[in-house]
Design a protein around this motif. Structure first.
Motif, PDB file in Angstrom:
ATOM      1  N   CYS A   1       0.833  -1.209   0.000  1.00  0.00           N
ATOM      2  CA  CYS A   1       0.000   0.000   0.000  1.00  0.00           C
ATOM      3  C   CYS A   1       0.868   1.260   0.000  1.00  0.00           C
ATOM      4  O   CYS A   1       1.695   1.463   0.885  1.00  0.00           O
ATOM      5  CB  CYS A   1      -0.916  -0.028   1.227  1.00  0.00           C
ATOM      6  SG  CYS A   1      -2.090   1.316   1.219  1.00  0.00           S
ATOM      7  N   ARG A   2       0.646   2.113  -1.005  1.00  0.00           N
ATOM      8  CA  ARG A   2       1.489   3.310  -1.136  1.00  0.00           C
ATOM      9  C   ARG A   2       0.886   4.541  -0.452  1.00  0.00           C
ATOM     10  O   ARG A   2       1.325   5.652  -0.690  1.00  0.00           O
ATOM     11  CB  ARG A   2       1.704   3.618  -2.628  1.00  0.00           C
ATOM     12  CG  ARG A   2       2.428   2.496  -3.336  1.00  0.00           C
ATOM     13  CD  ARG A   2       3.192   2.986  -4.544  1.00  0.00           C
ATOM     14  NE  ARG A   2       3.705   1.843  -5.274  1.00  0.00           N
ATOM     15  CZ  ARG A   2       3.525   1.625  -6.571  1.00  0.00           C
ATOM     16  NH1 ARG A   2       2.872   2.513  -7.301  1.00  0.00           N
ATOM     17  NH2 ARG A   2       4.010   0.559  -7.153  1.00  0.00           N
ATOM     18  N   GLY A   3      -0.141   4.346   0.321  1.00  0.00           N
ATOM     19  CA  GLY A   3      -0.734   5.465   1.053  1.00  0.00           C
ATOM     20  C   GLY A   3      -2.213   5.221   1.275  1.00  0.00           C
ATOM     21  O   GLY A   3      -2.856   4.526   0.486  1.00  0.00           O
ATOM     22  N   TYR A   4      -2.748   5.763   2.361  1.00  0.00           N
ATOM     23  CA  TYR A   4      -4.178   5.615   2.623  1.00  0.00           C
ATOM     24  C   TYR A   4      -4.722   6.942   3.124  1.00  0.00           C
ATOM     25  O   TYR A   4      -4.250   7.518   4.093  1.00  0.00           O
ATOM     26  CB  TYR A   4      -4.492   4.459   3.592  1.00  0.00           C
ATOM     27  CG  TYR A   4      -3.496   4.251   4.699  1.00  0.00           C
ATOM     28  CD1 TYR A   4      -2.334   3.506   4.488  1.00  0.00           C
ATOM     29  CD2 TYR A   4      -3.727   4.803   5.956  1.00  0.00           C
ATOM     30  CE1 TYR A   4      -1.431   3.323   5.509  1.00  0.00           C
ATOM     31  CE2 TYR A   4      -2.824   4.614   6.983  1.00  0.00           C
ATOM     32  CZ  TYR A   4      -1.668   3.878   6.749  1.00  0.00           C
ATOM     33  OH  TYR A   4      -0.766   3.705   7.762  1.00  0.00           O
ATOM     34  N   GLY A   5      -5.714   7.410   2.385  1.00  0.00           N
ATOM     35  CA  GLY A   5      -6.239   8.747   2.641  1.00  0.00           C
ATOM     36  C   GLY A   5      -7.553   8.727   3.390  1.00  0.00           C
ATOM     37  O   GLY A   5      -8.273   7.718   3.404  1.00  0.00           O
ATOM     38  N   TYR A   6      -7.842   9.863   3.996  1.00  0.00           N
ATOM     39  CA  TYR A   6      -9.146  10.084   4.635  1.00  0.00           C
ATOM     40  C   TYR A   6      -9.783  11.258   3.900  1.00  0.00           C
ATOM     41  O   TYR A   6      -9.184  12.342   3.809  1.00  0.00           O
ATOM     42  CB  TYR A   6      -8.959  10.412   6.122  1.00  0.00           C
ATOM     43  CG  TYR A   6     -10.251  10.790   6.807  1.00  0.00           C
ATOM     44  CD1 TYR A   6     -11.082   9.809   7.348  1.00  0.00           C
ATOM     45  CD2 TYR A   6     -10.651  12.123   6.899  1.00  0.00           C
ATOM     46  CE1 TYR A   6     -12.276  10.157   7.970  1.00  0.00           C
ATOM     47  CE2 TYR A   6     -11.844  12.481   7.518  1.00  0.00           C
ATOM     48  CZ  TYR A   6     -12.645  11.487   8.048  1.00  0.00           C
ATOM     49  OH  TYR A   6     -13.827  11.822   8.660  1.00  0.00           O
ATOM     50  N   ILE A   7     -10.981  11.027   3.365  1.00  0.00           N
ATOM     51  CA  ILE A   7     -11.664  12.065   2.588  1.00  0.00           C
ATOM     52  C   ILE A   7     -13.000  12.378   3.253  1.00  0.00           C
ATOM     53  O   ILE A   7     -13.878  11.515   3.310  1.00  0.00           O
ATOM     54  CB  ILE A   7     -11.908  11.581   1.136  1.00  0.00           C
ATOM     55  CG1 ILE A   7     -10.588  11.163   0.490  1.00  0.00           C
ATOM     56  CG2 ILE A   7     -12.602  12.654   0.315  1.00  0.00           C
ATOM     57  CD1 ILE A   7     -10.780  10.295  -0.755  1.00  0.00           C
ATOM     58  N   ASP A   8     -13.138  13.565   3.782  1.00  0.00           N
ATOM     59  CA  ASP A   8     -14.398  13.981   4.399  1.00  0.00           C
ATOM     60  C   ASP A   8     -15.035  14.967   3.429  1.00  0.00           C
ATOM     61  O   ASP A   8     -14.664  16.142   3.378  1.00  0.00           O
ATOM     62  CB  ASP A   8     -14.126  14.625   5.769  1.00  0.00           C
ATOM     63  CG  ASP A   8     -15.214  14.300   6.763  1.00  0.00           C
ATOM     64  OD1 ASP A   8     -16.379  14.233   6.341  1.00  0.00           O
ATOM     65  OD2 ASP A   8     -14.896  14.120   7.958  1.00  0.00           O
ATOM     66  N   ALA A   9     -15.984  14.461   2.615  1.00  0.00           N
ATOM     67  CA  ALA A   9     -16.459  15.255   1.478  1.00  0.00           C
ATOM     68  C   ALA A   9     -17.465  16.337   1.874  1.00  0.00           C
ATOM     69  O   ALA A   9     -17.696  17.278   1.123  1.00  0.00           O
ATOM     70  CB  ALA A   9     -17.065  14.325   0.440  1.00  0.00           C
ATOM     71  N   PHE A  10     -18.092  16.178   3.028  1.00  0.00           N
ATOM     72  CA  PHE A  10     -19.014  17.203   3.551  1.00  0.00           C
ATOM     73  C   PHE A  10     -18.530  17.441   4.990  1.00  0.00           C
ATOM     74  O   PHE A  10     -19.185  17.061   5.951  1.00  0.00           O
ATOM     75  CB  PHE A  10     -20.460  16.706   3.503  1.00  0.00           C
ATOM     76  CG  PHE A  10     -20.943  16.401   2.102  1.00  0.00           C
ATOM     77  CD1 PHE A  10     -21.690  17.331   1.389  1.00  0.00           C
ATOM     78  CD2 PHE A  10     -20.621  15.192   1.475  1.00  0.00           C
ATOM     79  CE1 PHE A  10     -22.123  17.063   0.090  1.00  0.00           C
ATOM     80  CE2 PHE A  10     -21.047  14.916   0.181  1.00  0.00           C
ATOM     81  CZ  PHE A  10     -21.797  15.855  -0.513  1.00  0.00           C
TER      82      PHE A  10
END
Ligand SMILES: C[S@@+](CC[C@H](N)C(=O)[O-])C[C@H]1O[C@@H](n2cnc3c(N)ncnc32)[C@H](O)[C@@H]1O
Length: 279
Positions: free
Chosen positions: A35-44
């Motif tokens: 795994c080359r990275g793991y993101g957290y995306i909070d779209a609202f």
């Protein structure tokens, strides 16, 4: 200056569910050498902090700040909000933190920003993964966004399916009494107007023109139908039973869905949803 929003118990439960899942998620992914990275995306994303409805002196961290506070950090954070004051507030809360360099704040419509600026970096070939939170107040998510997220095959998603907005505005008991523009908003999150055929039945007789009446089990039908769409159309292999979030008076607010491509993710999310859903 941003007036603090007051939140109730069910919002705190939702925050806890996302927080627990995010903590388990990074713990597992940090062990995956490919795994080359793991993101957290909070779209609202919201403002990043609230006060408790019952005690306005009690400050409660919002989902973006909870994600920054977990033990094993995400490698990148994306916080999107359409409201400039909320983005400013998030900027104040995140600046100076050790994770600040990995935090990306985006002002604008989540549907547009996700598709243009974020999802292209999480395609399958990237060997990156992400947890994406779709938690608007109402019918603000577009189906095309959900479908694009599903098609990456790299993202786990928590999604708020806003039942109260739907029942109060888009899908009234007699469909003809709903404002057609409100119905269009439901069509936008659903992806087409098949919700009408699922949740309504035609009624009328020889002497009057027929109308569409919502079936008694309308909420259940919408839940089952949307769950099927997440699997069959957006391509998520694992979509556990969502939990119904209610307000203090028992009013139905929204279904909290989880969707993933990994059986292990479903098992973890299901256990967390079941634990909190039963409270
Ligand atoms: C329920 S709040 C998010 C709360 C947050 N998930 C938490 O628990 O801390 C929803 C947020 O979505 C934002 N919003 C509404 N429509 C939007 C859109 N089209 N794109 C991005 N943000 C939007 C609102 O300004 C609001 O701050």
């Amino acid at each position: 200056m941003l007036e603090p929003e007051a939140i109730g118990l069910w919002t705190e439960i939702k925050l806890q569910i996302i927080h627990e899942y995010a903590a388990a998620y990074t713990k597992i992914l940090k062990e995956r050498e490919w795994c080359r990275g793991y993101g957290y995306i909070d779209a609202f994303a919201g403002p990043g902090e609230f006060v408790a409805k019952q005690d306005r002196d009690r400050i409660i961290s919002g989902s973006p700040i909870n994600a920054l506070n977990i033990e094993h950090k995400f490698s990148e954070y994306h916080f999107i909000d359409i409201n400039q004051l909320k983005i400013n507030h998030l900027q104040d809360l995140t600046a100076g933190r050790p994770e600040a360099k990995t935090v990306h704040l985006h002002l604008g419509d989540a549907n547009e920003i996700l598709k243009r600026a974020i999802l292209p970096n999480f395609q399958y070939e990237s060997f990156k993964r992400a947890l994406c939170i779709l938690d608007p107040y109402g019918l603000d998510i577009e189906w095309t966004t959900i479908e694009c997220i599903g098609k990456t095959k790299t993202m786990d998603v928590f999604l708020n399916f806003p039942l109260m907005d739907i029942n109060r505005n888009a899908a009234l008991k007699t469909l003809e009494t709903s404002n057609p523009e409100e119905g269009m908003r439901l069509t936008k999150i659903w992806g087409d107007d098949s919700w009408k055929h699922l949740a309504y039945v035609e009624q009328g007789d020889l002497f009057s023109s027929s109308v569409l009446i919502k079936k008694d089990e309308g909420n259940e039908i919408l839940k089952r139908g949307f769950r099927e769409r997440l699997k069959q159309v957006a391509g998520f292999s694992f979509v556990p039973e969502p939990i119904l979030m209610k307000n203090k008076k028992g009013g139905h607010l929204y279904f909290l869905f989880f969707a993933s491509h990994q059986p292990v993710a479903q098992n973890i999310a299901e256990a967390i949803l079941r634990k909190w859903g039963a409270k």
